[in-house]
Scaffold this motif. Structure first.
Motif, short mmCIF file in Angstrom:
data_model
loop_
_atom_site.label_atom_id
_atom_site.label_comp_id
_atom_site.label_asym_id
_atom_site.label_seq_id
_atom_site.Cartn_x
_atom_site.Cartn_y
_atom_site.Cartn_z
N GLN A 41 54.94 83.36 21.86
CA GLN A 41 56.27 83.46 21.28
C GLN A 41 56.81 84.88 21.37
O GLN A 41 58.00 85.10 21.62
CB GLN A 41 56.22 83.00 19.81
N ARG A 42 55.93 85.84 21.22
CA ARG A 42 56.37 87.23 21.33
C ARG A 42 56.81 87.54 22.77
O ARG A 42 57.81 88.25 22.99
CB ARG A 42 55.21 88.16 20.92
N GLU A 45 60.28 86.06 23.22
CA GLU A 45 61.31 86.84 22.53
C GLU A 45 61.64 88.12 23.31
O GLU A 45 62.82 88.52 23.41
CB GLU A 45 60.84 87.18 21.11
N ARG A 46 60.65 88.76 23.88
CA ARG A 46 60.90 89.96 24.68
C ARG A 46 61.72 89.62 25.94
O ARG A 46 62.65 90.34 26.33
CB ARG A 46 59.58 90.62 25.07
N ALA A 48 63.70 87.03 26.22
CA ALA A 48 65.04 86.66 25.77
C ALA A 48 65.89 87.90 25.55
O ALA A 48 67.09 87.93 25.90
CB ALA A 48 64.95 85.83 24.49
N ALA A 49 65.31 88.94 24.99
CA ALA A 49 66.06 90.19 24.80
C ALA A 49 66.46 90.79 26.15
O ALA A 49 67.58 91.31 26.33
CB ALA A 49 65.22 91.18 23.99
N ARG A 92 63.57 76.26 19.11
CA ARG A 92 62.34 76.50 19.86
C ARG A 92 61.47 75.26 19.79
O ARG A 92 61.71 74.37 18.97
CB ARG A 92 61.60 77.72 19.32
N LEU A 106 62.30 78.27 24.24
CA LEU A 106 63.06 79.12 23.33
C LEU A 106 64.53 79.04 23.72
O LEU A 106 64.89 79.30 24.88
CB LEU A 106 62.57 80.56 23.39
N LEU A 108 68.38 80.23 23.86
CA LEU A 108 69.02 81.54 23.93
C LEU A 108 70.53 81.33 23.87
O LEU A 108 71.13 80.74 24.77
CB LEU A 108 68.63 82.25 25.23
#
Length: 407
Positions: A41-42, A45-46, A48-49, A92, A106, A108
């Protein structure tokens, strides 16, 4: 009983050990899977950023720089297996497929021309899953180590159960081997814990029980010995009363036998209750004077034949009831064996109380009940931790009593 306690304790320790191992094993698996999911998940998220930043700079979606993550511009572009398990509104999701793929999704949310647009990041994490691969590759080793540790824990539980229960087993075995009248001593009595307290209490209880049984046996024996002779005399005297009226001598024998039985019963009951009669400070001279007054009231005896040599005050440690019984019986025996004309001397010197009575040389010796009387007097003195010695002679009879002095 002791074996059952050991088995129960071992079962409790073994069950607790196995339960603890299972709980920690389950907790370790949960932590491993949660850590793995958090790591994936981390990563999403990275990514996605990074996709959001490139969207702001270039205004379009660019492919992900990772070969594990794929960018999809709409929900319909997602694979069918993902769309079957993740609804469009879900931010998610995690998807397991029958073909072995393992997806993390995830959502976005981006803004294009003032309108919101939802894109999706899809990560196929099956190649990087560590926990499942670890279970397949080293699961046997881990299971072997776990079983070995459980076996060691069970051996430790067995040793602890045996060690903890062994003092109780020894205590029960020693209690089982106790014989009536034997000395009571438990090997665990010096322990500072509850087992030592239990051993000491059992010692005290067994000792008190044996003392009660001994007093009961002594009481039964004394009743049989001491009361048989006066009862026989009374029975014979009353049997002769059918043939002729009772004369003065026969009536005197009946009264003497009745008095002797009453005094004997008092002594026997006092001895039976000796454990419940604590010793206190007693003024012995006053007890002797009371006994002398009672002697003069009950027997026709000339008080001028008495010689008294006692200190003004004589404090001893004794039980008042037992002291009175002891002195009364000594004086009554002196009159019984010395006769109404005997001289009685009572003196105290060097910690010893002496009661002397003269015996007329021509007087026939009277031994009625005296051996048993000596036994009772000896037991009365022992009940108070006193010493008593009898010194018979041809013309004198002396009883030496050493009382316990008051502190």
């Amino acid at each position: 009983m002791a074996k059952s306690i050991r088995q129960r304790l071992f079962a409790a320790l073994a069950g607790f050990t196995i339960l603890l191992c299972l709980c920690y094993t389950g907790l370790a698996l949960v932590i491993a899977y949660v850590t793995e999911d958090m790591l994936v998940q981390r990563l999403l998220e990275r990514e996605a950023a990074a996709v959001g930043m490139r969207w702001q700079q270039h205004g379009k979606l660019t492919p992900s720089g990772s070969d594990l993550i794929t960018v999809y511009g709409s929900y319909l572009d997602l694979p069918q297996a993902v769309r079957a398990q993740v609804p469009p509104s879900a931010p998610r999701g995690e998807v397991f497929t029958e073909t072995g793929q393992h997806y993390h999704v995830l959502a976005l949310d981006l803004v294009a021309a003032g309108k919101p647009q939802r894109s999706y990041l899809l990560a196929d994490v099956a190649p990087v899953l560590v926990v499942s691969r670890l279970a397949r590759e080293v699961g046997g080793v881990v299971a072997g180590v776990a079983l070995t540790l459980i076996a060691l824990a069970l051996l430790l539980a067995y040793w602890l159960a045996r060690r903890l229960v062994l003092p109780l087993q020894r205590l029960a075995q020693e209690a089982r081997q106790l014989a009536p009248g034997s000395a009571v001593h438990f090997s665990e009595r010096d322990r500072p814990d509850e087992i030592g307290f239990l051993a000491r209490r059992l010692e005290t209880t067994f000792a008190e029980l044996q003392a009660v049984l001994q007093r009961e046996q002594a009481f039964t024996r004394d009743v049989s010995h001491e009361l048989r002779t006066p009862l026989t005399l009374m029975h014979n005297t009353l049997a002769l009363a059918n043939a002729q009226p009772l004369g003065g001598q026969e009536q005197a024998q009946l009264r003497q036998s009745t008095d002797e039985m009453r005094a004997t019963i008092d002594v026997l009951f006092a001895l039976a209750r000796a454990e419940q009669l604590p010793g206190v400070a007693v003024e012995l001279r006053g007890c002797i004077e009371q006994c002398l007054l009672r002697l003069l009231d009950e027997h026709p005896w000339d008080a001028s034949l008495l010689t008294l040599d006692l200190p003004e005050r004589l404090d001893v440690v004794a039980n008042p009831q037992l002291v009175m019984l002891l002195i009364n019986n000594c004086l009554a025996n002196a009159l019984f064996h010395g006769g109404p004309d005997c001289r009685i001397s009572i003196a105290f010197a060097q910690g010893c109380l002496s009661i002397d009575n003269t015996v007329s040389p021509g007087q026939p010796r009277r031994i009625h009940g005296f051996a048993h009387g000596q036994n009772l007097l000896l037991r009365l003195a022992q009940a108070m931790c006193w010493d008593i010695v009898f010194h018979p002679g041809a013309t004198r009879y002396r009883v030496a009593i050493v009382p316990a002095p008051a502190p």
